[in-house]
Scaffold this motif. Structure first.
Motif, short mmCIF file in Angstrom:
data_model
loop_
_atom_site.label_atom_id
_atom_site.label_comp_id
_atom_site.label_asym_id
_atom_site.label_seq_id
_atom_site.Cartn_x
_atom_site.Cartn_y
_atom_site.Cartn_z
N ALA A 151 -70.76 -12.98 74.81
CA ALA A 151 -71.28 -13.60 75.81
C ALA A 151 -69.95 -14.22 76.44
O ALA A 151 -70.10 -13.85 78.22
CB ALA A 151 -71.89 -14.81 75.79
N ASN A 152 -68.74 -14.29 76.03
CA ASN A 152 -67.44 -14.86 76.63
C ASN A 152 -67.10 -13.42 76.79
O ASN A 152 -65.48 -13.86 76.97
CB ASN A 152 -67.15 -16.09 76.13
N GLY A 153 -67.68 -12.54 76.44
CA GLY A 153 -66.43 -11.44 76.65
C GLY A 153 -65.29 -11.52 75.76
O GLY A 153 -63.69 -11.17 76.08
N ASP A 154 -65.31 -11.99 74.31
CA ASP A 154 -63.78 -11.97 73.67
C ASP A 154 -63.18 -11.32 72.88
O ASP A 154 -62.08 -11.13 72.83
CB ASP A 154 -64.22 -13.62 72.86
N MET A 155 -64.04 -9.52 72.60
CA MET A 155 -63.75 -8.80 72.69
C MET A 155 -62.50 -7.92 73.05
O MET A 155 -61.88 -8.24 72.95
CB MET A 155 -64.53 -8.01 72.10
N VAL A 156 -63.40 -7.82 75.30
CA VAL A 156 -62.34 -7.29 75.79
C VAL A 156 -61.34 -7.73 76.13
O VAL A 156 -60.27 -7.68 76.21
CB VAL A 156 -63.21 -6.92 76.65
N THR A 157 -61.90 -9.62 76.44
CA THR A 157 -60.36 -10.18 76.15
C THR A 157 -58.85 -10.66 75.12
O THR A 157 -58.07 -9.74 76.10
CB THR A 157 -60.70 -11.87 76.44
N GLN A 158 -59.44 -9.75 73.77
CA GLN A 158 -58.76 -10.11 73.35
C GLN A 158 -57.61 -8.58 72.89
O GLN A 158 -56.80 -8.76 73.23
CB GLN A 158 -59.26 -10.23 71.61
N THR A 159 -58.74 -7.94 73.36
CA THR A 159 -57.97 -6.27 73.63
C THR A 159 -57.01 -6.55 74.98
O THR A 159 -56.22 -5.63 75.30
CB THR A 159 -58.80 -5.67 74.49
N LEU A 160 -57.34 -6.82 76.38
CA LEU A 160 -56.50 -6.80 77.83
C LEU A 160 -55.18 -7.41 77.08
O LEU A 160 -54.29 -6.78 77.22
CB LEU A 160 -57.07 -7.31 78.32
N LEU A 161 -55.17 -8.42 76.30
CA LEU A 161 -54.23 -9.66 75.77
C LEU A 161 -53.63 -8.71 75.33
O LEU A 161 -51.67 -8.30 75.27
CB LEU A 161 -54.42 -10.67 74.73
N GLN A 162 -53.56 -7.82 73.67
CA GLN A 162 -53.08 -7.00 73.04
C GLN A 162 -52.46 -5.75 73.63
O GLN A 162 -51.55 -5.97 73.16
CB GLN A 162 -53.63 -6.36 72.14
N GLY A 163 -53.37 -5.19 74.53
CA GLY A 163 -53.19 -4.27 75.52
C GLY A 163 -51.35 -5.39 76.17
O GLY A 163 -50.52 -3.86 75.98
N VAL A 164 -50.89 -5.77 77.13
CA VAL A 164 -50.24 -7.00 77.43
C VAL A 164 -49.13 -7.06 76.72
O VAL A 164 -47.79 -6.60 77.02
CB VAL A 164 -51.03 -8.07 78.66
N LEU A 165 -49.23 -7.28 75.51
CA LEU A 165 -48.60 -7.78 75.08
C LEU A 165 -47.72 -6.43 73.94
O LEU A 165 -47.11 -6.54 74.23
CB LEU A 165 -48.67 -9.47 73.64
N ASN A 166 -47.92 -5.57 73.62
CA ASN A 166 -47.98 -4.36 72.90
C ASN A 166 -46.85 -3.66 74.53
O ASN A 166 -45.85 -2.95 74.13
CB ASN A 166 -49.19 -3.64 72.79
N THR A 167 -47.42 -3.20 75.56
CA THR A 167 -46.46 -2.99 76.63
C THR A 167 -44.94 -3.82 76.69
O THR A 167 -44.24 -2.95 76.59
CB THR A 167 -47.59 -3.03 77.69
N PHE A 168 -45.23 -5.15 77.21
CA PHE A 168 -44.19 -5.43 76.80
C PHE A 168 -43.42 -4.99 75.14
O PHE A 168 -41.87 -5.27 75.24
CB PHE A 168 -44.60 -7.17 77.07
#
Length: 295
Positions: A151-168
């Protein structure tokens, strides 16, 4: 320590794949992926930074079923299975999400996890050990915790965070590699593409920055666990959630789930010192104290 070593080896493998893929993409689409092309670096960083994270998210349910041997309850056959599906259904409706798939995986250790690409297409699975060693109230609280993750959307949120960090990580590793290469390149040396300083500098920088990025993701994962505990307390009752965590504390056999599932399990292993920085879950005593002090 083995987990850290595996992370380092994974980064070396990622570097090798990136260099090969850079060449292929450059040839196919005419994109300049050379070390001196900032546009090429940015393109590669976005493609690989977010691409890998989102592919992992889209495959998460399939990977979970395969790696954990999850048996999906399509038609409940026992009273326990019927109760399990009905409890998840009620909690999902209360949380305003679609009905997740419900499954059981064989493990003597009490654990559970949730995964899936979005709130309305998730999977909630519990171990046989959890069903065998916990009361119905405690299992209900664990299910509420997992529904909270969905319900908190944790899977998507972690994916976005991981993607941003991977990019940097990719961008800064290559910028550091370029700086190292320029430092060791003599002033009268003609530029003929990246030298050994670029490749070595990029590899070392990516490993170091990869550790930093992982530490940030794991910190966020631990933060999310407190939020999921609150969700479990709201759905099942605060005392049930506290009792479930205390039961896990008494088990003395809580192990990390493999791969992606570790971050979305009900509990993780214990860690001290440097290892604690890379734990997916905060200590159970801290989670229990947070619920006990919750207004």
């Amino acid at each position: 320590m083995m987990r850290i070593i595996m992370l380092a080896l994974t980064n070396f493998a990622v570097m090798a794949v990136l260099f090969i893929s850079m060449t292929i993409i450059g040839k196919l689409f005419g994109i300049n992926m050379s070390a001196g092309s900032m546009g090429g670096i940015l393109t590669m960083a976005v493609v690989f930074g977010f691409g890998g994270a989102f592919i992992s998210l889209l495959m998460s349910k399939w990977m979970a079923k395969r790696s954990m041997g999850v048996q999906i309850i399509e038609t409940p056959q026992t009273a326990q299975e019927r109760w399990l599906v009905e409890t998840v259904r009620k909690q999902a409706e209360k949380s305003g999400i679609g009905m997740p798939e419900v499954g059981i995986f064989y493990s003597p250790d009490p654990n559970a996890f949730a995964t899936g690409a979005n709130r309305n297409n998730a999977l909630v699975a519990v171990s046989q050990g959890l069903l065998d060693h916990m009361s119905a109230d405690e299992v209900e609280a664990v299910l509420g915790h997992e529904i909270g993750h969905v319900a908190n959307g944790d899977m998507v949120t972690q994916t976005l965070l991981q993607g941003v960090l991977n990019t940097f990580v990719i961008i800064f590793a290559r910028l550091i590699g370029m700086a190292v290469d320029n430092f060791f390149r003599s002033s009268d040396e003609e530029s003929s593409g990246p030298g050994w300083g670029y490749f070595i500098g990029s590899i070392v920088a990516e490993i170091f920055l990869g550790f930093v990025a992982t530490a940030i993701v794991m910190w966020f994962s631990r933060y999310r666990e407190f939020k999921a505990d609150i969700a479990g307390a709201d759905l099942a009752g605060r005392h049930k959630m506290i009792n479930a965590l205390k039961r896990l504390q008494q088990a003395h056999a809580v192990h990390d789930l493999p791969g992606e599932m570790a971050a979305f399990g009900i509990a993780g292993g214990l860690g001290t010192g440097l290892r604690k920085i890379f734990m997916t879950h905060p200590p159970l005593e801290e989670r229990i104290a947070a619920l006990e002090n919750m207004r």
